[in-house]
Design a protein around this motif. Structure first.
Motif, mmCIF file in Angstrom:
data_model
loop_
_atom_site.group_PDB
_atom_site.id
_atom_site.type_symbol
_atom_site.label_atom_id
_atom_site.label_comp_id
_atom_site.label_asym_id
_atom_site.label_seq_id
_atom_site.Cartn_x
_atom_site.Cartn_y
_atom_site.Cartn_z
ATOM 1 N N ARG A 105 47.527 35.107 42.882
ATOM 2 C CA ARG A 105 48.979 35.306 42.783
ATOM 3 C C ARG A 105 49.535 34.249 41.833
ATOM 4 N NH1 ARG A 105 49.362 40.137 45.452
ATOM 5 N NH2 ARG A 105 48.886 39.932 47.651
ATOM 6 N N ASP A 106 50.464 34.679 41.003
ATOM 7 C CA ASP A 106 51.188 33.774 40.121
ATOM 8 C C ASP A 106 52.661 34.112 40.295
ATOM 9 O OD1 ASP A 106 52.012 31.997 38.211
ATOM 10 O OD2 ASP A 106 51.294 33.163 36.499
ATOM 11 N N GLY A 107 53.307 33.416 41.231
ATOM 12 C CA GLY A 107 54.683 33.758 41.575
ATOM 13 C C GLY A 107 54.711 35.113 42.260
ATOM 14 N N ASP A 108 55.516 36.046 41.729
ATOM 15 C CA ASP A 108 55.595 37.379 42.329
ATOM 16 C C ASP A 108 54.687 38.383 41.613
ATOM 17 O OD1 ASP A 108 57.021 37.527 40.005
ATOM 18 O OD2 ASP A 108 58.842 38.346 40.899
ATOM 19 N N LYS A 109 53.756 37.879 40.820
ATOM 20 C CA LYS A 109 52.841 38.735 40.065
ATOM 21 C C LYS A 109 51.411 38.457 40.528
ATOM 22 C CE LYS A 109 52.935 37.737 35.740
ATOM 23 N NZ LYS A 109 52.987 37.596 34.279
ATOM 24 N N THR A 110 50.577 39.494 40.509
ATOM 25 C CA THR A 110 49.161 39.339 40.817
ATOM 26 C C THR A 110 48.370 39.504 39.525
ATOM 27 O OG1 THR A 110 49.481 40.247 43.024
ATOM 28 C CG2 THR A 110 47.234 40.210 42.191
ATOM 29 N N TRP B 164 38.791 48.309 41.500
ATOM 30 C CA TRP B 164 38.745 46.863 41.666
ATOM 31 C C TRP B 164 40.132 46.284 41.903
ATOM 32 C CZ3 TRP B 164 35.315 43.730 43.292
ATOM 33 C CH2 TRP B 164 33.967 44.010 43.115
ATOM 34 N N VAL B 165 41.126 46.785 41.206
ATOM 35 C CA VAL B 165 42.489 46.279 41.417
ATOM 36 C C VAL B 165 42.913 46.549 42.852
ATOM 37 C CG1 VAL B 165 44.926 46.649 40.827
ATOM 38 C CG2 VAL B 165 43.223 46.363 39.008
ATOM 39 N N ARG B 166 42.686 47.758 43.337
ATOM 40 C CA ARG B 166 43.032 48.101 44.717
ATOM 41 C C ARG B 166 42.285 47.190 45.706
ATOM 42 N NH1 ARG B 166 43.190 53.163 43.567
ATOM 43 N NH2 ARG B 166 40.988 53.543 43.916
ATOM 44 N N ARG B 167 40.989 47.010 45.462
ATOM 45 C CA ARG B 167 40.167 46.179 46.343
ATOM 46 C C ARG B 167 40.668 44.728 46.347
ATOM 47 N NH1 ARG B 167 33.848 46.172 45.399
ATOM 48 N NH2 ARG B 167 34.197 48.346 45.964
ATOM 49 N N MET B 168 40.987 44.205 45.178
ATOM 50 C CA MET B 168 41.430 42.813 45.097
ATOM 51 C C MET B 168 42.812 42.627 45.730
ATOM 52 S SD MET B 168 38.729 41.528 44.020
ATOM 53 C CE MET B 168 39.161 39.818 43.849
ATOM 54 N N LEU B 169 43.695 43.604 45.576
ATOM 55 C CA LEU B 169 45.006 43.523 46.229
ATOM 56 C C LEU B 169 44.841 43.523 47.749
ATOM 57 C CD1 LEU B 169 47.154 45.901 43.993
ATOM 58 C CD2 LEU B 169 47.221 43.398 44.073
ATOM 59 N N LEU C 276 43.509 40.048 48.794
ATOM 60 C CA LEU C 276 44.555 39.026 48.764
ATOM 61 C C LEU C 276 45.518 39.189 49.935
ATOM 62 C CD1 LEU C 276 45.456 38.723 44.973
ATOM 63 C CD2 LEU C 276 44.462 36.956 46.426
ATOM 64 N N ALA C 277 45.883 40.438 50.244
ATOM 65 C CA ALA C 277 46.802 40.693 51.358
ATOM 66 C C ALA C 277 46.184 40.241 52.684
ATOM 67 C CB ALA C 277 47.171 42.172 51.407
ATOM 68 N N ALA C 278 44.899 40.532 52.879
ATOM 69 C CA ALA C 278 44.226 40.122 54.114
ATOM 70 C C ALA C 278 44.159 38.603 54.216
ATOM 71 C CB ALA C 278 42.824 40.726 54.167
ATOM 72 N N LYS C 279 43.860 37.955 53.109
ATOM 73 C CA LYS C 279 43.788 36.487 53.088
ATOM 74 C C LYS C 279 45.159 35.881 53.409
ATOM 75 C CE LYS C 279 42.519 32.720 49.959
ATOM 76 N NZ LYS C 279 42.088 32.407 48.594
ATOM 77 N N GLU C 280 46.201 36.447 52.819
ATOM 78 C CA GLU C 280 47.548 35.930 53.068
ATOM 79 C C GLU C 280 47.978 36.166 54.507
ATOM 80 O OE1 GLU C 280 49.611 37.928 49.950
ATOM 81 O OE2 GLU C 280 49.090 36.399 48.468
ATOM 82 N N GLN C 281 47.590 37.291 55.077
ATOM 83 C CA GLN C 281 47.938 37.576 56.467
ATOM 84 C C GLN C 281 47.287 36.551 57.401
ATOM 85 O OE1 GLN C 281 50.198 39.673 57.694
ATOM 86 N NE2 GLN C 281 49.768 38.806 59.680
#
Length: 171
Positions: free
Chosen positions: A22-27, A43-48, A51-56
């Protein structure tokens, strides 16, 4: 909530690895240059999702904060500190946490969201000890030091504050 902004960066030097941050409000998603468009989308879907799971995991709910506080009290304070509530708050810009010993409430700054769990636990521990000892005297610090990563977490927060503000902050 507005759609997420994703920037894909391809690199000819990158052969097999894919990463995202994440870079501010951009991935930003970093991919090998030779990846197909179909593989890119996957890959974009997988990485998003990653990141969401990690942030949760790094952003526990208020109920999870209360559970963590009770666990910390049991492990390091013999269960003597018994908070009524522990919750995230947005209005603490110069403190990491605060507590009101009279009613047993603890407030944790949302600025801690995303920081390592051991740092959040340190701030919770600091506030738990205030339920037992209101001042920052020797007895207070002796109890805080029962948390094994207290010194490390204090250093982390001081470094973070210095980098962000040029001055350390208080719990």
């Amino acid at each position: 909530m507005p759609p997420e902004t994703v920037e894909v960066r391809r690199s000819s030097r990158r052969r097999r690895t894919v990463s995202a941050y994440r870079d501010g409000d951009k991935t930003i998603v970093l991919l090998p240059a030779g990846l197909s468009r179909t593989d890119e989308e996957q890959w974009v879907r997988r990485m998003l999702d990653r990141l969401a799971a990690k942030e949760q995991r790094r952003r526990p709910s208020d109920a999870e904060l209360l559970e963590r506080a009770r666990d910390l009290s049991t492990r390091y304070l013999g269960g003597k500190a018994d908070p009524v509530s522990v919750r995230w708050v947005d209005n603490q810009q110069h403190r990491w946490g605060s507590c009101t010993p009279d009613n047993g409430t603890i407030r944790i700054s949302t600025r801690l969201r995303g920081m390592p769990a051991w740092v959040v636990d340190y701030v919770i521990m600091h506030e738990l000890v205030h339920l037992l000892v209101p001042s920052h005297g020797p007895r207070f610090w002796a109890l805080v030091e029962q948390y094994p990563k207290a010194e490390r977490a204090r250093g982390f927060l001081e470094g973070f504050s210095m980098a962000a503000n040029g001055a350390p902050e208080e719990c």
